[in-house]
Design a protein around this motif. Structure first.
Motif: not given
Length: 50
Positions: A3-12, A14-17
């Motif tokens: 999942n982390s690789e997918h997010l980074s490849q698509h420049d996505i 995640v904002e957290i609290e």
């Protein structure tokens, strides 16, 4: 691909609290009221469970 690789490849991003352990009940209450904009993450390094 994880999942982390997918997010980074698509420049996505995640904002957290970031919350402390004493804020967990408040976080659940906010979830029940649908008052959550970001993902909750408990700061485990700053948390002492002892």
């Amino acid at each position: 691909m994880n999942n982390s690789e997918h997010l980074s490849q698509h420049d996505i991003t995640v904002e957290i609290e970031l919350i402390q352990r004493h804020e967990i009940e408040m976080a659940f209450a906010r979830l029940l009221k649908s008052d959550v904009k970001y993902h909750f993450v408990v700061d485990m390094q700053a948390t002492s469970w002892a």
